[in-house]
Design a protein around this motif. Structure first.
Motif, PDB file in Angstrom:
ATOM      1  N   LEU A  20       0.838  -1.205   0.000  1.00  0.00           N
ATOM      2  CA  LEU A  20       0.000   0.000   0.000  1.00  0.00           C
ATOM      3  C   LEU A  20       0.870   1.251   0.000  1.00  0.00           C
ATOM      4  O   LEU A  20       0.578   2.239  -0.665  1.00  0.00           O
ATOM      5  CB  LEU A  20      -0.917   0.002   1.221  1.00  0.00           C
ATOM      6  N   PHE A  21       1.961   1.179   0.757  1.00  0.00           N
ATOM      7  CA  PHE A  21       2.883   2.312   0.830  1.00  0.00           C
ATOM      8  C   PHE A  21       3.493   2.598  -0.546  1.00  0.00           C
ATOM      9  O   PHE A  21       3.557   3.744  -0.999  1.00  0.00           O
ATOM     10  CB  PHE A  21       3.975   1.996   1.854  1.00  0.00           C
ATOM     11  N   LEU A  22       3.879   1.517  -1.229  1.00  0.00           N
ATOM     12  CA  LEU A  22       4.476   1.688  -2.562  1.00  0.00           C
ATOM     13  C   LEU A  22       3.441   2.240  -3.555  1.00  0.00           C
ATOM     14  O   LEU A  22       3.735   3.183  -4.302  1.00  0.00           O
ATOM     15  CB  LEU A  22       5.030   0.348  -3.068  1.00  0.00           C
ATOM     16  N   TYR A  23       2.207   1.708  -3.544  1.00  0.00           N
ATOM     17  CA  TYR A  23       1.172   2.191  -4.481  1.00  0.00           C
ATOM     18  C   TYR A  23       0.875   3.671  -4.232  1.00  0.00           C
ATOM     19  O   TYR A  23       0.749   4.456  -5.169  1.00  0.00           O
ATOM     20  CB  TYR A  23      -0.143   1.411  -4.346  1.00  0.00           C
ATOM     21  N   ALA A  67      -0.193  10.289   3.114  1.00  0.00           N
ATOM     22  CA  ALA A  67      -0.014  10.705   4.509  1.00  0.00           C
ATOM     23  C   ALA A  67      -0.633   9.681   5.454  1.00  0.00           C
ATOM     24  O   ALA A  67      -0.021   9.300   6.455  1.00  0.00           O
ATOM     25  CB  ALA A  67      -0.650  12.074   4.726  1.00  0.00           C
ATOM     26  N   THR A  68      -1.839   9.205   5.110  1.00  0.00           N
ATOM     27  CA  THR A  68      -2.496   8.228   5.991  1.00  0.00           C
ATOM     28  C   THR A  68      -1.682   6.947   6.076  1.00  0.00           C
ATOM     29  O   THR A  68      -1.493   6.385   7.154  1.00  0.00           O
ATOM     30  CB  THR A  68      -3.902   7.876   5.458  1.00  0.00           C
ATOM     31  N   VAL A  69      -1.205   6.463   4.906  1.00  0.00           N
ATOM     32  CA  VAL A  69      -0.435   5.221   4.899  1.00  0.00           C
ATOM     33  C   VAL A  69       0.828   5.401   5.743  1.00  0.00           C
ATOM     34  O   VAL A  69       1.181   4.549   6.571  1.00  0.00           O
ATOM     35  CB  VAL A  69      -0.054   4.818   3.449  1.00  0.00           C
ATOM     36  N   LEU A  70       1.466   6.552   5.550  1.00  0.00           N
ATOM     37  CA  LEU A  70       2.717   6.816   6.262  1.00  0.00           C
ATOM     38  C   LEU A  70       2.495   6.860   7.774  1.00  0.00           C
ATOM     39  O   LEU A  70       3.232   6.231   8.548  1.00  0.00           O
ATOM     40  CB  LEU A  70       3.251   8.167   5.785  1.00  0.00           C
ATOM     41  N   VAL A  71       1.443   7.566   8.197  1.00  0.00           N
ATOM     42  CA  VAL A  71       1.169   7.686   9.633  1.00  0.00           C
ATOM     43  C   VAL A  71       0.814   6.310  10.207  1.00  0.00           C
ATOM     44  O   VAL A  71       1.284   5.934  11.281  1.00  0.00           O
ATOM     45  CB  VAL A  71       0.032   8.709   9.885  1.00  0.00           C
ATOM     46  N   ALA A  72       0.007   5.536   9.441  1.00  0.00           N
ATOM     47  CA  ALA A  72      -0.362   4.199   9.916  1.00  0.00           C
ATOM     48  C   ALA A  72       0.901   3.354  10.094  1.00  0.00           C
ATOM     49  O   ALA A  72       1.051   2.629  11.097  1.00  0.00           O
ATOM     50  CB  ALA A  72      -1.312   3.547   8.929  1.00  0.00           C
ATOM     51  N   ILE A  73       1.846   3.454   9.142  1.00  0.00           N
ATOM     52  CA  ILE A  73       3.071   2.663   9.233  1.00  0.00           C
ATOM     53  C   ILE A  73       3.955   3.141  10.400  1.00  0.00           C
ATOM     54  O   ILE A  73       4.524   2.331  11.137  1.00  0.00           O
ATOM     55  CB  ILE A  73       3.832   2.686   7.888  1.00  0.00           C
ATOM     56  N   MET A  74       4.009   4.476  10.583  1.00  0.00           N
ATOM     57  CA  MET A  74       4.811   4.994  11.705  1.00  0.00           C
ATOM     58  C   MET A  74       4.265   4.471  13.031  1.00  0.00           C
ATOM     59  O   MET A  74       5.018   4.042  13.908  1.00  0.00           O
ATOM     60  CB  MET A  74       4.796   6.528  11.706  1.00  0.00           C
ATOM     61  N   PHE A  75       2.943   4.485  13.184  1.00  0.00           N
ATOM     62  CA  PHE A  75       2.337   3.987  14.421  1.00  0.00           C
ATOM     63  C   PHE A  75       2.562   2.496  14.586  1.00  0.00           C
ATOM     64  O   PHE A  75       2.765   1.999  15.675  1.00  0.00           O
ATOM     65  CB  PHE A  75       0.837   4.300  14.437  1.00  0.00           C
ATOM     66  N   HIS A  76       2.538   1.808  13.456  1.00  0.00           N
ATOM     67  CA  HIS A  76       2.791   0.375  13.499  1.00  0.00           C
ATOM     68  C   HIS A  76       4.231   0.116  13.949  1.00  0.00           C
ATOM     69  O   HIS A  76       4.494  -0.738  14.784  1.00  0.00           O
ATOM     70  CB  HIS A  76       2.515  -0.214  12.113  1.00  0.00           C
ATOM     71  N   MET A  78       6.014   2.071  15.805  1.00  0.00           N
ATOM     72  CA  MET A  78       6.134   2.415  17.222  1.00  0.00           C
ATOM     73  C   MET A  78       5.501   1.324  18.089  1.00  0.00           C
ATOM     74  O   MET A  78       5.622   1.350  19.301  1.00  0.00           O
ATOM     75  CB  MET A  78       5.404   3.734  17.513  1.00  0.00           C
ATOM     76  N   GLY A  79       4.753   0.426  17.461  1.00  0.00           N
ATOM     77  CA  GLY A  79       4.150  -0.673  18.199  1.00  0.00           C
ATOM     78  C   GLY A  79       2.822  -0.325  18.849  1.00  0.00           C
ATOM     79  O   GLY A  79       2.366  -1.031  19.746  1.00  0.00           O
ATOM     80  N   VAL A  80       2.186   0.770  18.423  1.00  0.00           N
ATOM     81  CA  VAL A  80       0.942   1.143  19.090  1.00  0.00           C
ATOM     82  C   VAL A  80      -0.324   0.732  18.327  1.00  0.00           C
ATOM     83  O   VAL A  80      -1.406   0.788  18.883  1.00  0.00           O
ATOM     84  CB  VAL A  80       0.887   2.654  19.422  1.00  0.00           C
ATOM     85  N   VAL A  81      -0.199   0.344  17.044  1.00  0.00           N
ATOM     86  CA  VAL A  81      -1.379  -0.223  16.369  1.00  0.00           C
ATOM     87  C   VAL A  81      -0.989  -1.532  15.677  1.00  0.00           C
ATOM     88  O   VAL A  81       0.153  -1.703  15.247  1.00  0.00           O
ATOM     89  CB  VAL A  81      -2.017   0.709  15.289  1.00  0.00           C
ATOM     90  N   ALA A  86      -4.083  -0.842  11.232  1.00  0.00           N
ATOM     91  CA  ALA A  86      -3.425   0.093  10.307  1.00  0.00           C
ATOM     92  C   ALA A  86      -3.986  -0.089   8.900  1.00  0.00           C
ATOM     93  O   ALA A  86      -4.325   0.875   8.210  1.00  0.00           O
ATOM     94  CB  ALA A  86      -1.929  -0.127  10.328  1.00  0.00           C
ATOM     95  N   THR A  87      -4.133  -1.355   8.452  1.00  0.00           N
ATOM     96  CA  THR A  87      -4.603  -1.623   7.097  1.00  0.00           C
ATOM     97  C   THR A  87      -6.056  -1.164   6.931  1.00  0.00           C
ATOM     98  O   THR A  87      -6.398  -0.538   5.924  1.00  0.00           O
ATOM     99  CB  THR A  87      -4.511  -3.137   6.783  1.00  0.00           C
ATOM    100  N   ARG A  88      -6.894  -1.424   7.928  1.00  0.00           N
ATOM    101  CA  ARG A  88      -8.309  -1.002   7.852  1.00  0.00           C
ATOM    102  C   ARG A  88      -8.426   0.505   7.735  1.00  0.00           C
ATOM    103  O   ARG A  88      -9.214   1.018   6.946  1.00  0.00           O
ATOM    104  CB  ARG A  88      -9.033  -1.439   9.118  1.00  0.00           C
ATOM    105  N   LEU A  89      -7.620   1.193   8.531  1.00  0.00           N
ATOM    106  CA  LEU A  89      -7.653   2.657   8.526  1.00  0.00           C
ATOM    107  C   LEU A  89      -7.319   3.195   7.133  1.00  0.00           C
ATOM    108  O   LEU A  89      -7.959   4.107   6.619  1.00  0.00           O
ATOM    109  CB  LEU A  89      -6.633   3.180   9.539  1.00  0.00           C
ATOM    110  N   ILE A  90      -6.329   2.565   6.506  1.00  0.00           N
ATOM    111  CA  ILE A  90      -5.903   3.015   5.177  1.00  0.00           C
ATOM    112  C   ILE A  90      -7.040   2.829   4.162  1.00  0.00           C
ATOM    113  O   ILE A  90      -7.350   3.728   3.387  1.00  0.00           O
ATOM    114  CB  ILE A  90      -4.647   2.252   4.722  1.00  0.00           C
ATOM    115  N   TYR A  91      -7.710   1.673   4.191  1.00  0.00           N
ATOM    116  CA  TYR A  91      -8.794   1.434   3.235  1.00  0.00           C
ATOM    117  C   TYR A  91      -9.954   2.396   3.463  1.00  0.00           C
ATOM    118  O   TYR A  91     -10.525   2.934   2.523  1.00  0.00           O
ATOM    119  CB  TYR A  91      -9.272  -0.024   3.303  1.00  0.00           C
ATOM    120  N   LEU A  92     -10.291   2.626   4.724  1.00  0.00           N
ATOM    121  CA  LEU A  92     -11.406   3.537   5.035  1.00  0.00           C
ATOM    122  C   LEU A  92     -11.098   4.937   4.511  1.00  0.00           C
ATOM    123  O   LEU A  92     -11.916   5.568   3.839  1.00  0.00           O
ATOM    124  CB  LEU A  92     -11.643   3.580   6.551  1.00  0.00           C
ATOM    125  N   ASP A  93      -9.874   5.382   4.782  1.00  0.00           N
ATOM    126  CA  ASP A  93      -9.481   6.719   4.345  1.00  0.00           C
ATOM    127  C   ASP A  93      -9.480   6.815   2.818  1.00  0.00           C
ATOM    128  O   ASP A  93      -9.918   7.806   2.242  1.00  0.00           O
ATOM    129  CB  ASP A  93      -8.098   7.047   4.897  1.00  0.00           C
TER     130      ASP A  93
END
Ligand code: HEM
Ligand SMILES: [Fe+2]
Length: 330
Positions: A20-23, A67-76, A78-81, A86-93
């Motif tokens: 997803l990050f690459l796409y 931005a959403t993908v990046l933030v989701a990956i950063m949180f991932h 950091m170990g907090v999601v 993270a993947t669901r959030l990206i699809y919803l956004d």
């Protein structure tokens, strides 16, 4: 990017997020291609059509997605999601943003000969973009809570070491709401756009949304990477540069808007309604009166932004490169 991400594609846990990050990243240069479809002699309406295909679909479509993908990956990281959240959030956004954002492109084409169907659809759909923006602002609130979150078993602060990248992400959420949500919405209705298009209220919105969202995001990612290159001890020395830079950039940007871009834009819009659009864009109007005085005042914001924002961050980056004592985790 493909080379760097290739190892992650092999791990079943990381494959989906990494692709997803690459796409999302590939969509950005891909949507630049329409710039090749016009030249200096093309009709202005056609140029404006393709120009906003790039600008709008970037800033209100694929940059936001990236931005959403990046933030989701950063949180991932950091170990907090979890990967699943993270993947669901990206699809919803992606669904919310792209459905409103793509049809919303037409809010730049109200007056370039595309007719009333475009005007009706685009004004409604672009107004709907404020919904995912508000959701992202609620994220900013979650970032604040996250900053204080503790690991339930070990009692350690989860994201403590990445405090300043989280601050930058909070700034992204706030500017998204103010710059894109409020100032973007303000100039979005066709009747407002008719008098306003291309005046200082556009620059007001563009500054708050563009630097506020994507500038702050870039700085957040920069700080995230710098932090990963340094041990706690080395970072302690370094933190003050980032702290000053964070406040300098945010206060400087806010001052540019409060002192000049917003009030100047209102004065210009008022003049456009009272005396006509042509009058509000004449050199005599732009170079005189209160409008021009406000432009001088703006220098206060510019100086704060440069000296207290850009300079300390640049010094901090140079220092980090010099003093780095950890290699980033893959
Ligand atoms: C982070 C998100 C956004 C960014 C970075 C952004 C950035 C920009 C920029 C740079 C321009 C000026 C383009 C130019 O004239 O060359 C612009 C124009 C505009 N934006 Fe946004 N924008 C965002 C979100 C929004 C939203 C959510 C809305 C409406 C609800 C909106 C409405 C408009 C309108 C109507 C214009 C045209 C103004 C004019 O041509 O005078 N924008 N935006
Ligand atoms: Fe737009």
């Amino acid at each position: 990017m493909f080379r760097a991400l290739r190892p992650a594609f092999k791990s079943p846990d990381k494959r989906e997020l990494s692709s997803l990050f690459l796409y999302a990243a590939v969509a950005i240069p891909f949507f630049y291609l329409p710039a090749l479809l016009y030249g200096p002699h093309t009709n202005f309406a056609v140029i404006d059509n393709w120009r906003f295909w790039i600008i709008h679909l970037w800033v209100e479509g694929f940059f936001e997605l990236f931005a959403t993908v990046l933030v989701a990956i950063m949180f991932h990281q950091m170990g907090v999601v979890s990967t699943k959240t993270a993947t669901r959030l990206i699809y919803l956004d992606a669904i919310l943003y792209l459905s409103a954002g793509i049809i919303g492109t037409g809010h730049h084409w109200y007056f370039t000969g595309q007719g009333t169907l475009n005007m009706g659809l685009a004004s409604c759909f672009s107004a709907m973009e404020v919904v995912p923006l508000t959701l992202l602002t609620l994220d900013a609130w979650d970032f604040i809570k996250l900053r204080k979150a503790q690991c339930s078993t070990c009692g350690q602060d989860l994201a403590w070491s990445q405090k300043w990248s989280i601050y930058f992400l909070m700034a992204v959420g706030v500017w998204n709401f103010v710059g894109a949500g409020v100032f973007g919405f303000l100039i979005n209705l066709p009747i407002v756009s008719y008098f306003e298009v291309g005046t200082s209220l556009t620059a007001n919105h563009a500054h708050a949304a563009m630097f506020g969202v994507f500038g702050m995001l870039a700085l957040g990612v920069l700080v995230f990477c710098l932090r990963a290159m340094q041990s706690d001890g080395t970072w302690k020395e370094m933190e003050k540069f980032i702290r000053v830079g964070f406040w300098g950039a945010n206060v400087g940007l806010a001052l540019m808007i409060i002192l000049d871009l917003f009030p100047g834009g209102v004065i210009q819009l008022w003049d456009s309604i009272a005396n006509g659009y042509w009058h509000a864009r004449r050199l005599t109007f732009l170079m005189g009166g209160t409008y021009h005085k406000l432009e001088w005042l703006r220098m206060v914001g510019d100086v704060v932004f440069l000296l207290a924002g850009a300079l300390p961050i640049t010094l901090g980056v140079l220092r980090s490169l010099w003093k780095r004592d950890l290699s980033p985790t893959p």
